[in-house]
Design an enzyme around this catalytic site. Structure first.
Site, mmCIF file in Angstrom:
data_model
loop_
_atom_site.group_PDB
_atom_site.id
_atom_site.type_symbol
_atom_site.label_atom_id
_atom_site.label_comp_id
_atom_site.label_asym_id
_atom_site.label_seq_id
_atom_site.Cartn_x
_atom_site.Cartn_y
_atom_site.Cartn_z
ATOM 1 N N ASP A 75 0.858 -1.183 0.000
ATOM 2 C CA ASP A 75 0.000 0.000 0.000
ATOM 3 C C ASP A 75 0.893 1.232 0.000
ATOM 4 O O ASP A 75 1.845 1.307 0.780
ATOM 5 C CB ASP A 75 -0.907 0.012 1.225
ATOM 6 C CG ASP A 75 -1.971 -1.070 1.175
ATOM 7 O OD1 ASP A 75 -2.025 -1.802 0.173
ATOM 8 O OD2 ASP A 75 -2.727 -1.198 2.152
ATOM 9 N N ASP A 79 -15.475 -3.560 -1.069
ATOM 10 C CA ASP A 79 -15.029 -3.169 0.267
ATOM 11 C C ASP A 79 -16.264 -3.015 1.143
ATOM 12 O O ASP A 79 -17.093 -2.129 0.897
ATOM 13 C CB ASP A 79 -14.243 -1.862 0.201
ATOM 14 C CG ASP A 79 -13.034 -1.972 -0.728
ATOM 15 O OD1 ASP A 79 -12.396 -3.030 -0.731
ATOM 16 O OD2 ASP A 79 -12.756 -1.006 -1.458
#
Length: 239
Positions: free
Chosen positions: A9, A126
């Site tokens: 990330d 998500d």
């Protein structure tokens, strides 16, 4: 064998992890994501999940040069999330994860599905409390996970990255029952489980449940998973 996908990330070009998607919890683990990607490749991994957290928040790719450097320096199959689709492909991504646009601009997602093909697109699901979150998990939509998946899988989507936000970065185990339910409803879906992996046992449980793939990051950076041991253990359990 379950597909093992380490994650990088990115914020400000560095490897970071968040907790439950909260940018205020950012922790930097490495300054050189290219070196990290090369290390994963040297260990034997074939795939890498890269998320441009700056891009997810600002609605355009920010760390495209980092992505380009990773794809030039390795032979990893990189799937990329966060920002604009074509920019990611131009920077060398083999696959792109699309979540927010599938919620806010469904006609655009369906057009991309036709243009790029289902093998190059990953539907980003998500989820928080059964509802889809968007824009770097900063906003809650009104779409239920079940309806969201059913709509796009019926339209031809085959790759789904499902993150249970409440577990992300918590190192308390993945949402195993949620993933079982998704696979029961969509047995041909290539589901990528994401969020909560705390160690090798969690990955073995996902494999035993028939989950096709798993993304994990924080457990690596916190030293909870030795990657050489993981690869050996997964291979032994597959035999």
């Amino acid at each position: 064998m379950i597909e093992l996908i380490p994650a990088i990330d990115l914020i400000d070009g560095k490897c970071v992890r968040l907790t439950k998607g909260d940018y205020e919890t950012k922790k930097v683990y490495a300054d050189d994501p290219v070196a990290m990607a090369k290390e994963f490749e040297q260990m034997g991994f074939k795939r890498l999940h890269v998320v441009d957290l700056d891009g997810a928040k600002s609605h355009h790719v920010v760390n495209d040069q980092v992505l380009r450097n990773i794809t030039r320096a390795t032979r990893l199959t990189v799937d990329f999330g966060g920002g604009v689709m074509q920019c990611a492909f131009d920077a060398g991504a083999a696959m792109v994860t699309v979540g927010s646009i599938a919620v806010t601009q469904p006609e655009t997602f369906l057009r991309w599905l036709g243009t790029y093909g289902p093998e190059r697109l990953i539907l980003g699901a998500d989820v928080r409390n059964g509802m889809i979150s968007i824009n770097g998990w900063q906003e809650q939509s009104q779409q239920k996970l079940t309806d969201f998946l059913a709509t796009y899988i019926a339209a031809g989507t085959c790759n789904v990255l499902c993150t249970e936000i409440s577990r992300d970065g918590m190192l308390q185990g993945p949402a195993l029952e949620l993933y079982r339910e998704v696979m029961k409803a969509h047995p041909k879906c290539h589901l990528i489980a994401s969020g909560g992996v705390s160690g090798i046992d969690d990955i073995l449980q996902l494999q035993a449940a028939g989950i096709p793939a798993v993304v994990f990051g924080k457990a690596i950076y916190e030293g909870r998973i030795d990657l050489h041991t993981l690869l050996d253990t997964i291979k032994r359990n597959e035999c």
